[in-house]
Design a protein around this motif. Structure first.
Motif, PDB file in Angstrom:
ATOM      1  N   PRO A 126    -131.279  50.611 -71.956  1.00  0.00           N
ATOM      2  CA  PRO A 126    -131.533  49.499 -71.024  1.00  0.00           C
ATOM      3  C   PRO A 126    -132.960  49.490 -70.465  1.00  0.00           C
ATOM      4  O   PRO A 126    -133.556  48.428 -70.287  1.00  0.00           O
ATOM      5  N   ALA A 127    -133.517  50.668 -70.216  1.00  0.00           N
ATOM      6  CA  ALA A 127    -134.889  50.739 -69.708  1.00  0.00           C
ATOM      7  C   ALA A 127    -135.878  50.317 -70.793  1.00  0.00           C
ATOM      8  O   ALA A 127    -136.859  49.608 -70.510  1.00  0.00           O
ATOM      9  N   TRP A 128    -135.639  50.737 -72.030  1.00  0.00           N
ATOM     10  CA  TRP A 128    -136.521  50.319 -73.121  1.00  0.00           C
ATOM     11  C   TRP A 128    -136.451  48.804 -73.308  1.00  0.00           C
ATOM     12  O   TRP A 128    -137.474  48.156 -73.552  1.00  0.00           O
ATOM     13  N   GLU A 141    -147.263  41.708 -77.448  1.00  0.00           N
ATOM     14  CA  GLU A 141    -146.186  41.680 -78.451  1.00  0.00           C
ATOM     15  C   GLU A 141    -146.012  42.995 -79.203  1.00  0.00           C
ATOM     16  O   GLU A 141    -144.894  43.373 -79.542  1.00  0.00           O
ATOM     17  N   SER A 142    -147.100  43.712 -79.469  1.00  0.00           N
ATOM     18  CA  SER A 142    -146.958  44.966 -80.219  1.00  0.00           C
ATOM     19  C   SER A 142    -146.191  46.003 -79.392  1.00  0.00           C
ATOM     20  O   SER A 142    -145.309  46.696 -79.911  1.00  0.00           O
ATOM     21  N   ARG A 143    -146.500  46.104 -78.106  1.00  0.00           N
ATOM     22  CA  ARG A 143    -145.762  47.034 -77.241  1.00  0.00           C
ATOM     23  C   ARG A 143    -144.314  46.563 -77.057  1.00  0.00           C
ATOM     24  O   ARG A 143    -143.411  47.382 -76.965  1.00  0.00           O
ATOM     25  N   ALA A 144    -144.140  45.264 -76.957  1.00  0.00           N
ATOM     26  CA  ALA A 144    -142.786  44.726 -76.802  1.00  0.00           C
ATOM     27  C   ALA A 144    -141.931  45.112 -78.004  1.00  0.00           C
ATOM     28  O   ALA A 144    -140.794  45.571 -77.843  1.00  0.00           O
ATOM     29  N   ARG A 145    -142.470  44.928 -79.208  1.00  0.00           N
ATOM     30  CA  ARG A 145    -141.718  45.290 -80.415  1.00  0.00           C
ATOM     31  C   ARG A 145    -141.375  46.776 -80.436  1.00  0.00           C
ATOM     32  O   ARG A 145    -140.261  47.158 -80.785  1.00  0.00           O
ATOM     33  N   LEU A 146    -142.336  47.610 -80.047  1.00  0.00           N
ATOM     34  CA  LEU A 146    -142.092  49.053 -80.027  1.00  0.00           C
ATOM     35  C   LEU A 146    -141.031  49.410 -78.988  1.00  0.00           C
ATOM     36  O   LEU A 146    -140.151  50.242 -79.238  1.00  0.00           O
ATOM     37  N   ALA A 151    -135.361  50.877 -77.901  1.00  0.00           N
ATOM     38  CA  ALA A 151    -134.031  50.587 -77.348  1.00  0.00           C
ATOM     39  C   ALA A 151    -132.971  50.801 -78.418  1.00  0.00           C
ATOM     40  O   ALA A 151    -131.932  51.420 -78.168  1.00  0.00           O
ATOM     41  N   LEU A 152    -133.244  50.325 -79.622  1.00  0.00           N
ATOM     42  CA  LEU A 152    -132.302  50.541 -80.731  1.00  0.00           C
ATOM     43  C   LEU A 152    -132.201  52.020 -81.086  1.00  0.00           C
ATOM     44  O   LEU A 152    -131.103  52.533 -81.344  1.00  0.00           O
ATOM     45  N   ARG A 153    -133.332  52.715 -81.088  1.00  0.00           N
ATOM     46  CA  ARG A 153    -133.312  54.153 -81.366  1.00  0.00           C
ATOM     47  C   ARG A 153    -132.465  54.899 -80.331  1.00  0.00           C
ATOM     48  O   ARG A 153    -131.704  55.799 -80.665  1.00  0.00           O
ATOM     49  N   PRO A 159    -134.731  59.900 -81.504  1.00  0.00           N
ATOM     50  CA  PRO A 159    -135.868  60.060 -80.579  1.00  0.00           C
ATOM     51  C   PRO A 159    -136.725  58.789 -80.521  1.00  0.00           C
ATOM     52  O   PRO A 159    -136.894  58.092 -81.521  1.00  0.00           O
ATOM     53  N   ALA A 160    -137.250  58.523 -79.348  1.00  0.00           N
ATOM     54  CA  ALA A 160    -138.120  57.361 -79.152  1.00  0.00           C
ATOM     55  C   ALA A 160    -139.497  57.637 -79.720  1.00  0.00           C
ATOM     56  O   ALA A 160    -139.939  58.784 -79.803  1.00  0.00           O
ATOM     57  N   VAL A 161    -140.170  56.575 -80.124  1.00  0.00           N
ATOM     58  CA  VAL A 161    -141.552  56.655 -80.573  1.00  0.00           C
ATOM     59  C   VAL A 161    -142.426  56.351 -79.359  1.00  0.00           C
ATOM     60  O   VAL A 161    -142.224  55.342 -78.685  1.00  0.00           O
ATOM     61  N   ALA A 162    -143.373  57.230 -79.067  1.00  0.00           N
ATOM     62  CA  ALA A 162    -144.239  57.053 -77.892  1.00  0.00           C
ATOM     63  C   ALA A 162    -145.129  55.828 -78.054  1.00  0.00           C
ATOM     64  O   ALA A 162    -145.499  55.450 -79.166  1.00  0.00           O
ATOM     65  N   MET A 163    -145.460  55.235 -76.942  1.00  0.00           N
ATOM     66  CA  MET A 163    -146.410  54.124 -76.944  1.00  0.00           C
ATOM     67  C   MET A 163    -147.758  54.653 -77.423  1.00  0.00           C
ATOM     68  O   MET A 163    -148.072  55.827 -77.219  1.00  0.00           O
ATOM     69  N   PRO A 164    -148.568  53.815 -78.041  1.00  0.00           N
ATOM     70  CA  PRO A 164    -149.838  54.278 -78.620  1.00  0.00           C
ATOM     71  C   PRO A 164    -150.726  55.072 -77.663  1.00  0.00           C
ATOM     72  O   PRO A 164    -151.335  56.047 -78.067  1.00  0.00           O
ATOM     73  N   ASP A 165    -150.782  54.665 -76.402  1.00  0.00           N
ATOM     74  CA  ASP A 165    -151.650  55.387 -75.472  1.00  0.00           C
ATOM     75  C   ASP A 165    -150.876  56.324 -74.560  1.00  0.00           C
ATOM     76  O   ASP A 165    -151.400  56.795 -73.559  1.00  0.00           O
ATOM     77  N   GLY A 166    -149.608  56.582 -74.891  1.00  0.00           N
ATOM     78  CA  GLY A 166    -148.809  57.523 -74.116  1.00  0.00           C
ATOM     79  C   GLY A 166    -148.484  57.033 -72.717  1.00  0.00           C
ATOM     80  O   GLY A 166    -148.457  57.822 -71.786  1.00  0.00           O
ATOM     81  N   THR A 167    -148.193  55.741 -72.564  1.00  0.00           N
ATOM     82  CA  THR A 167    -147.976  55.184 -71.232  1.00  0.00           C
ATOM     83  C   THR A 167    -146.572  55.407 -70.691  1.00  0.00           C
ATOM     84  O   THR A 167    -146.272  54.983 -69.602  1.00  0.00           O
TER      85      THR A 167
END
Length: 180
Positions: A126-128, A141-146, A151-153, A159-167
């Motif tokens: 739910p948080a994702w 949009e790129s962060r939204a897709r990730l 959320a599906l993962r 395991p979740a895939v980290a955001m590109p800049d580790g946010t």
């Protein structure tokens, strides 16, 4: 079962009033009452019962249920949610509810921060998903897709895939805790 079988608002109110005060704080009882009140469109009764029960004894499932009502009335719920945050700073359901209300009120930076904390505390899919909505609304949009993919993962226990800049935080955030 009695609350779930109430045929109308009056019957539900009568059965609720007949319960002893300790039972009106039991999570399963409050959940049944809130669910049935919602089915009858009695939107004032359910949040009040949830607030009372949560004030008596904290329960993550009831907090998540309250979050659904908070989403419909963010202005009214935000004060209560902020008050609870002082006592329960690590509650994933509470952090998620506050993030949703902050985003609904146009405060995306605060919502993003709360969602990062919620994820660190184990809020999961739910948080994702809420993070995905926020990024999408912000035009990223790129962060939204990730975020939506994470959320599906999370639903698949992957395991979740980290955001590109580790946010987003992978570890619980250190908060000061005090005993009596």
């Amino acid at each position: 079962a009695s609350l779930r079988e109430a045929v109308d608002r009056n019957a539900l109110a009568a059965r609720w009033d007949a319960l002893g005060k300790p039972l009106r704080s039991e999570p399963a009882v409050v959940e049944a009452y809130a669910a049935r009140a919602s089915e009858f469109g009695w939107d004032e009764a359910a949040p009040q019962a949830l607030e009372h029960a949560l004030a008596t004894r904290w329960d993550e499932d009831l907090a998540a249920r309250y979050a659904a009502y908070a989403a419909a009335r963010p202005d009214l719920a935000r004060t209560q949610l902020e008050r609870w945050l002082q006592s329960h700073p690590r509650s994933p359901a509470l952090l998620l509810a506050l993030a949703h209300t902050a985003r609904a009120q146009g405060d995306w930076p605060r919502a993003e921060d709360l969602l990062q904390r919620a994820l660190a505390e184990g809020a999961g899919a739910p948080a994702w998903e809420e993070l995905g909505h926020g990024y999408s609304q912000a035009g990223d949009e790129s962060r939204a897709r990730l975020a939506y993919a994470n959320a599906l993962r999370a639903l698949r226990h992957e395991p979740a895939v980290a955001m590109p800049d580790g946010t987003w935080a992978a570890e619980p955030i250190a908060l000061e805790t005090r005993d009596a």
